[in-house]
Design a protein around this motif. Structure first.
Motif, PDB file in Angstrom:
ATOM      1  N   GLU A  57       0.850  -1.380  -0.009  1.00 50.07           N
ATOM      2  CA  GLU A  57      -0.057   0.100   0.150  1.00 50.07           C
ATOM      3  C   GLU A  57       0.888   1.245   0.065  1.00 50.07           C
ATOM      4  OE1 GLU A  57      -2.638  -0.073   3.467  1.00 50.07           O
ATOM      5  OE2 GLU A  57      -3.691  -1.983   2.423  1.00 50.07           O
ATOM      6  N   GLY A  58       1.992   1.028   0.206  1.00 49.27           N
ATOM      7  CA  GLY A  58       2.882   2.282   0.357  1.00 49.27           C
ATOM      8  C   GLY A  58       2.723   3.377   1.577  1.00 49.27           C
ATOM      9  N   GLN A  59       3.579   4.319   1.616  1.00 46.56           N
ATOM     10  CA  GLN A  59       3.258   5.298   2.820  1.00 46.56           C
ATOM     11  C   GLN A  59       2.467   6.381   2.528  1.00 46.56           C
ATOM     12  OE1 GLN A  59       7.125   6.063   4.923  1.00 46.56           O
ATOM     13  NE2 GLN A  59       7.909   5.012   3.344  1.00 46.56           N
ATOM     14  N   ARG A  60       2.146   6.824   1.383  1.00 42.86           N
ATOM     15  CA  ARG A  60       1.400   8.275   1.225  1.00 42.86           C
ATOM     16  C   ARG A  60       0.003   7.942   1.512  1.00 42.86           C
ATOM     17  NH1 ARG A  60       1.964  12.733  -0.896  1.00 42.86           N
ATOM     18  NH2 ARG A  60       4.368  12.413  -1.363  1.00 42.86           N
ATOM     19  N   LYS A  61      -0.515   9.042   2.245  1.00 41.69           N
ATOM     20  CA  LYS A  61      -1.771   9.035   2.690  1.00 41.69           C
ATOM     21  C   LYS A  61      -2.715  10.025   1.941  1.00 41.69           C
ATOM     22  CE  LYS A  61      -0.607   6.306   6.096  1.00 41.69           C
ATOM     23  NZ  LYS A  61      -1.017   4.962   6.117  1.00 41.69           N
ATOM     24  N   ALA A  62      -1.966  10.894   1.349  1.00 40.18           N
ATOM     25  CA  ALA A  62      -3.088  11.887   0.579  1.00 40.18           C
ATOM     26  C   ALA A  62      -2.297  12.611  -0.621  1.00 40.18           C
ATOM     27  CB  ALA A  62      -3.285  13.226   1.494  1.00 40.18           C
ATOM     28  N   ILE A  63      -2.768  13.211  -1.744  1.00 35.10           N
ATOM     29  CA  ILE A  63      -2.438  13.853  -2.598  1.00 35.10           C
ATOM     30  C   ILE A  63      -3.061  15.360  -2.384  1.00 35.10           C
ATOM     31  CG2 ILE A  63      -2.433  14.339  -5.253  1.00 35.10           C
ATOM     32  CD1 ILE A  63      -0.708  11.805  -4.441  1.00 35.10           C
ATOM     33  N   GLU A  87     -23.133   9.326   5.602  1.00 37.30           N
ATOM     34  CA  GLU A  87     -21.867   8.622   6.420  1.00 37.30           C
ATOM     35  C   GLU A  87     -20.415   8.965   5.787  1.00 37.30           C
ATOM     36  OE1 GLU A  87     -22.666   7.001   2.172  1.00 37.30           O
ATOM     37  OE2 GLU A  87     -23.869   7.407   3.956  1.00 37.30           O
ATOM     38  N   LEU A  88     -20.528   9.997   4.689  1.00 33.21           N
ATOM     39  CA  LEU A  88     -19.328  10.351   4.351  1.00 33.21           C
ATOM     40  C   LEU A  88     -18.967  11.650   5.002  1.00 33.21           C
ATOM     41  CD1 LEU A  88     -19.844  10.037   0.368  1.00 33.21           C
ATOM     42  CD2 LEU A  88     -18.390   8.597   2.208  1.00 33.21           C
ATOM     43  N   VAL A  89     -19.621  12.250   6.195  1.00 42.21           N
ATOM     44  CA  VAL A  89     -19.114  13.250   6.830  1.00 42.21           C
ATOM     45  C   VAL A  89     -18.063  13.062   7.444  1.00 42.21           C
ATOM     46  CG1 VAL A  89     -19.966  14.744   9.013  1.00 42.21           C
ATOM     47  CG2 VAL A  89     -21.537  13.799   7.278  1.00 42.21           C
ATOM     48  N   SER A  90     -17.620  12.101   8.001  1.00 43.14           N
ATOM     49  CA  SER A  90     -16.465  11.617   8.657  1.00 43.14           C
ATOM     50  C   SER A  90     -15.333  11.644   7.739  1.00 43.14           C
ATOM     51  CB  SER A  90     -16.549  10.270   9.516  1.00 43.14           C
ATOM     52  OG  SER A  90     -16.713   9.215   8.569  1.00 43.14           O
ATOM     53  N   VAL A  91     -15.672  11.282   6.517  1.00 44.23           N
ATOM     54  CA  VAL A  91     -14.515  11.169   5.691  1.00 44.23           C
ATOM     55  C   VAL A  91     -14.124  12.555   5.141  1.00 44.23           C
ATOM     56  CG1 VAL A  91     -14.075  10.751   3.054  1.00 44.23           C
ATOM     57  CG2 VAL A  91     -15.257   9.033   4.649  1.00 44.23           C
ATOM     58  N   LEU A  92     -15.348  13.622   5.194  1.00 46.59           N
ATOM     59  CA  LEU A  92     -14.806  14.907   4.552  1.00 46.59           C
ATOM     60  C   LEU A  92     -13.961  15.649   6.035  1.00 46.59           C
ATOM     61  CD1 LEU A  92     -17.956  16.178   3.118  1.00 46.59           C
ATOM     62  CD2 LEU A  92     -15.571  16.111   2.093  1.00 46.59           C
ATOM     63  N   GLN A  93     -14.485  15.091   7.133  1.00 49.01           N
ATOM     64  CA  GLN A  93     -13.566  15.764   8.192  1.00 49.01           C
ATOM     65  C   GLN A  93     -12.234  15.132   8.369  1.00 49.01           C
ATOM     66  OE1 GLN A  93     -14.737  17.926  10.792  1.00 49.01           O
ATOM     67  NE2 GLN A  93     -12.696  18.004  11.674  1.00 49.01           N
ATOM     68  N   GLU A  94     -12.262  13.998   8.020  1.00 48.85           N
ATOM     69  CA  GLU A  94     -10.850  13.467   8.073  1.00 48.85           C
ATOM     70  C   GLU A  94      -9.829  14.238   6.917  1.00 48.85           C
ATOM     71  OE1 GLU A  94      -8.174   9.223   8.061  1.00 48.85           O
ATOM     72  OE2 GLU A  94     -10.467   9.225   7.998  1.00 48.85           O
ATOM     73  N   ILE A  95     -10.691  14.490   5.689  1.00 45.40           N
ATOM     74  CA  ILE A  95      -9.735  15.373   4.607  1.00 45.40           C
ATOM     75  C   ILE A  95      -9.454  16.587   5.053  1.00 45.40           C
ATOM     76  CG2 ILE A  95      -9.994  16.119   2.362  1.00 45.40           C
ATOM     77  CD1 ILE A  95     -11.453  13.542   1.585  1.00 45.40           C
ATOM     78  N   TYR A 105      -5.352  30.923  -0.526  1.00 51.09           N
ATOM     79  CA  TYR A 105      -6.415  29.806  -0.921  1.00 51.09           C
ATOM     80  C   TYR A 105      -5.955  28.310  -0.562  1.00 51.09           C
ATOM     81  CZ  TYR A 105      -8.618  33.521  -3.646  1.00 51.09           C
ATOM     82  OH  TYR A 105      -9.367  34.517  -4.047  1.00 51.09           O
ATOM     83  N   GLY A 106      -4.539  28.433  -0.498  1.00 52.81           N
ATOM     84  CA  GLY A 106      -4.027  27.074  -0.140  1.00 52.81           C
ATOM     85  C   GLY A 106      -4.332  25.954  -1.397  1.00 52.81           C
ATOM     86  N   VAL A 107      -4.379  24.706  -0.872  1.00 52.06           N
ATOM     87  CA  VAL A 107      -4.493  23.556  -2.045  1.00 52.06           C
ATOM     88  C   VAL A 107      -6.130  23.795  -2.533  1.00 52.06           C
ATOM     89  CG1 VAL A 107      -2.959  22.118  -1.149  1.00 52.06           C
ATOM     90  CG2 VAL A 107      -5.085  21.857  -0.359  1.00 52.06           C
ATOM     91  N   PHE A 108      -6.168  23.479  -3.853  1.00 45.65           N
ATOM     92  CA  PHE A 108      -7.567  23.353  -4.399  1.00 45.65           C
ATOM     93  C   PHE A 108      -8.174  22.046  -3.969  1.00 45.65           C
ATOM     94  CE2 PHE A 108      -8.019  26.884  -7.966  1.00 45.65           C
ATOM     95  CZ  PHE A 108      -7.464  27.733  -6.804  1.00 45.65           C
ATOM     96  N   ALA A 109      -7.693  20.985  -3.922  1.00 47.30           N
ATOM     97  CA  ALA A 109      -8.253  19.807  -3.686  1.00 47.30           C
ATOM     98  C   ALA A 109      -7.557  18.938  -2.829  1.00 47.30           C
ATOM     99  CB  ALA A 109      -8.742  18.956  -5.004  1.00 47.30           C
ATOM    100  N   VAL A 110      -8.005  17.752  -2.465  1.00 44.66           N
ATOM    101  CA  VAL A 110      -7.127  16.993  -1.575  1.00 44.66           C
ATOM    102  C   VAL A 110      -7.998  15.318  -1.896  1.00 44.66           C
ATOM    103  CG1 VAL A 110      -6.577  15.857   0.561  1.00 44.66           C
ATOM    104  CG2 VAL A 110      -6.830  18.427   0.246  1.00 44.66           C
ATOM    105  N   ARG A 111      -6.728  14.474  -2.268  1.00 48.88           N
ATOM    106  CA  ARG A 111      -7.350  13.150  -2.211  1.00 48.88           C
ATOM    107  C   ARG A 111      -6.672  12.429  -1.017  1.00 48.88           C
ATOM    108  NH1 ARG A 111      -6.546   8.432  -7.143  1.00 48.88           N
ATOM    109  NH2 ARG A 111      -7.539   6.784  -5.559  1.00 48.88           N
ATOM    110  N   TYR A 145     -11.378   8.962  -2.026  1.00 45.64           N
ATOM    111  CA  TYR A 145     -12.315  10.063  -2.314  1.00 45.64           C
ATOM    112  C   TYR A 145     -11.271  11.270  -2.477  1.00 45.64           C
ATOM    113  CZ  TYR A 145     -15.577   7.257  -0.111  1.00 45.64           C
ATOM    114  OH  TYR A 145     -16.446   6.121   0.245  1.00 45.64           O
ATOM    115  N   LYS A 146     -11.877  12.228  -3.209  1.00 45.54           N
ATOM    116  CA  LYS A 146     -11.219  13.451  -3.595  1.00 45.54           C
ATOM    117  C   LYS A 146     -12.374  14.709  -3.036  1.00 45.54           C
ATOM    118  CE  LYS A 146      -9.060  16.176  -7.405  1.00 45.54           C
ATOM    119  NZ  LYS A 146      -8.946  16.129  -8.785  1.00 45.54           N
ATOM    120  N   ALA A 147     -11.723  15.576  -2.520  1.00 43.90           N
ATOM    121  CA  ALA A 147     -12.566  16.654  -2.218  1.00 43.90           C
ATOM    122  C   ALA A 147     -12.132  17.892  -2.822  1.00 43.90           C
ATOM    123  CB  ALA A 147     -12.491  16.892  -0.786  1.00 43.90           C
TER     124      ALA A 147
END
Length: 503
Positions: free
Chosen positions: A367-373, A448-456, A384-390, A394-396
């Motif tokens: 799986e590797g070590q990378r948690k996010a893009i 159920e995706l509220v927690s996903v958005l919070q983690e992102i 503005y910071g980053v425009f999106a996070v994966r 999931y990508k927000a």
């Protein structure tokens, strides 16, 4: 425990091997996720890349750090986001005052203390500067043959892009010097001969690999190609051979050089001791239509933070060491420096790296070590910071915006008319089931995706808190007198900057 043992045994065996492993890094230009034969394009002719994909480890979820050239190249070579090194906003030009800061550590500079021979051929695009301040030879490369910036950054309407005398198609920059070819820090041709350029690169690579192998010296070859950036070009061996027209011929020429490199590695007996890694700098320039590449099933292309702008084809190949296969693990150009450093046994640069090594992915298909893009736009800002996070599947999207580079596509989200939009809550896509980013997952319909958005959100906040923007090198401006000229005392400039030096 089994995962650690497999990876650990591989590293131990590599460290005990003699000589140290060699590295060949292949970097395409403006190549789309859907442009290659192995990725499903019906008329692309890429037999060598197809073979690499079949015999190597192919990445389905590999990313650059920017949807344009210079920033993505800075990140590749340093393992750090372009915002840290100041390679933003946009790209560097022939007369740019700034460039990749000399205190940044490149892959070449990581390897040289271990006795590696280092060489680069192709497109640099990380600055020229006063008296060649930012050339590859100042950044750890022993040998260099190439163009110091993009090959459309100079008048090209009278130049030949395809034999016997097919002129370059479309509009290139005017009001600056014609595009130079450099060997080391010397201009050997101005303007460059596009028809014979790739042959020169192929000969350069062959000579470098053979020389290193004869000396039993480990080596690093970096080949950031001009292909398939606009305007496309190709020589006699490739012209007219593809069913895809000029773009396909240019792509075939790139693929042929890769084939020559692989054959030379085999002929010199070092193929089994060489990691070959292939990817691209950013997505296709859709505004060029059929001459601008294809992002396949991904949304938009160059200039945008949609998947088509920053998700790239990638292959890792090491004969007899890396098992063929497919990985869905998140990975990035940022991860190449840490991976090479660890395989060579080199210490990491004493700076904050954004990359993580891909050892587990390469040797265990783990799986590797990378948690996010994290997706930065062409013009990142602290505001503005980053425009999106994966994160995972999931990508927000916190911000979305179209780009001129992705004009002409029927998707209005990709085009300039799609101005900057802030999304609260962010747009959320499941990239495993919806890689085209068509179907926003509303939390109203999917609580159920509220927690996903919070983690992102937490990942985003922690990342942005750690980011220190370096002084913008591009913001330092341009000076026309800095544009490289083979005859600097000539007049009138820039028209008089024309010559050819023979050895």
């Amino acid at each position: 425990m089994e995962k650690f043992t497999v990876v650990g045994l591989v590293l131990v065996s590599l460290c005990q091997a003699s000589p140290l492993p060699n590295f060949v890094l292949l970097f395409a230009d403006d190549l789309g996720y859907g442009d290659l034969g192995f990725s499903g394009h019906p008329t692309s002719l890429t037999p060598n890349l197809d073979r690499l994909a079949a015999d190597g480890l192919r990445f389905t979820d590999f990313y650059s750090t920017s949807p344009v050239c210079s920033p993505s190249r800075a990140s590749l070579l340093t393992g750090r986001y372009q915002t840290r090194s100041g390679i933003y906003p946009g790209v560097l030009y022939p007369g740019s005052i700034g460039g990749l800061p000399l205190n940044e550590t490149t892959i070449a500079e990581v390897l040289k203390p271990l006795g590696y021979a280092t060489a680069m051929m192709g497109k640099w695009h990380l600055g020229y500067g006063a008296n060649g301040t930012y050339l590859p030879t100042r950044q750890g490369f022993d040998h260099y043959l190439g163009i110091p910036y993009s090959h459309d950054m100079g008048p090209c309407h009278n130049l030949t892009c395809f034999p016997p005398n097919v002129k370059c198609y479309g509009f290139c920059d005017v009001g600056t010097v014609t595009v130079p070819l450099m060997k080391g820090e010397t201009i050997t041709q101005q303007p460059v001969d596009f028809v014979n350029l790739e042959d020169a690169y192929s000969d350069f690579a062959t000579e470098f690999i053979r020389s290193s192998a004869q000396k039993r010296q480990p080596f690093f070859l970096y080949y950031p190609s001009h292909h398939t950036h606009y305007p496309q070009f190709a020589g006699w061996k490739s012209v007219g051979r593809s069913l895809r027209g000029p773009f396909g011929d240019a792509l075939l020429e790139f693929d042929s050089t890769i084939g020559n490199i692989l054959q030379t590695l085999k002929d010199t007996g070092v193929l089994n001791n060489t990691l070959v890694f292939f990817t691209s700098d950013n997505g296709p320039e859709l505004m060029r239509m059929s001459r601008g590449g294809n992002s396949g099933l991904l949304k938009c292309g160059k200039g945008t933070t949609y998947e088509g702008g920053m998700r790239e084809p990638a292959i890792a190949y090491w004969s007899g060491v890396i098992k063929p296969g497919l990985t869905h693990s998140l990975s990035s150009t940022l991860d190449i420096l840490p991976t090479i450093a660890r395989l060579a046994g080199a210490p990491f640069p004493k700076v904050q790296l954004d990359g993580v090594d891909m050892i587990d992915i390469l040797f265990n298909h783990g799986e590797g070590q990378r948690k996010a893009i994290f997706y930065y736009p062409i013009d990142p800002t602290e505001k503005y910071g980053v425009f999106a996070v994966r994160m995972g599947q999931y990508k927000a999207h916190y911000y979305t915006r179209g780009a001129s580079h992705s004009e002409t596509t029927p998707d209005q989200d990709c085009r300039l008319i799609s101005v900057l939009k802030y999304h609260d809550p962010p747009l959320l896509f499941d990239l495993e089931s919806d890689p085209s980013e068509n179907y926003n997952l509303s939390v109203k319909d999917h609580p159920e995706l509220v927690s996903v958005l919070q983690e992102i959100k937490e990942l985003k906040e922690n990342f942005e808190a750690s980011m220190q923007f370096g002084e913008s090198e591009i913001g330092k401006g341009t000076d026309p007198n800095l544009a490289p000229c083979c005859n600097p005392q000539c007049s009138p400039k820039p028209e008089c900057c024309r010559c050819e030096i023979t050895y």
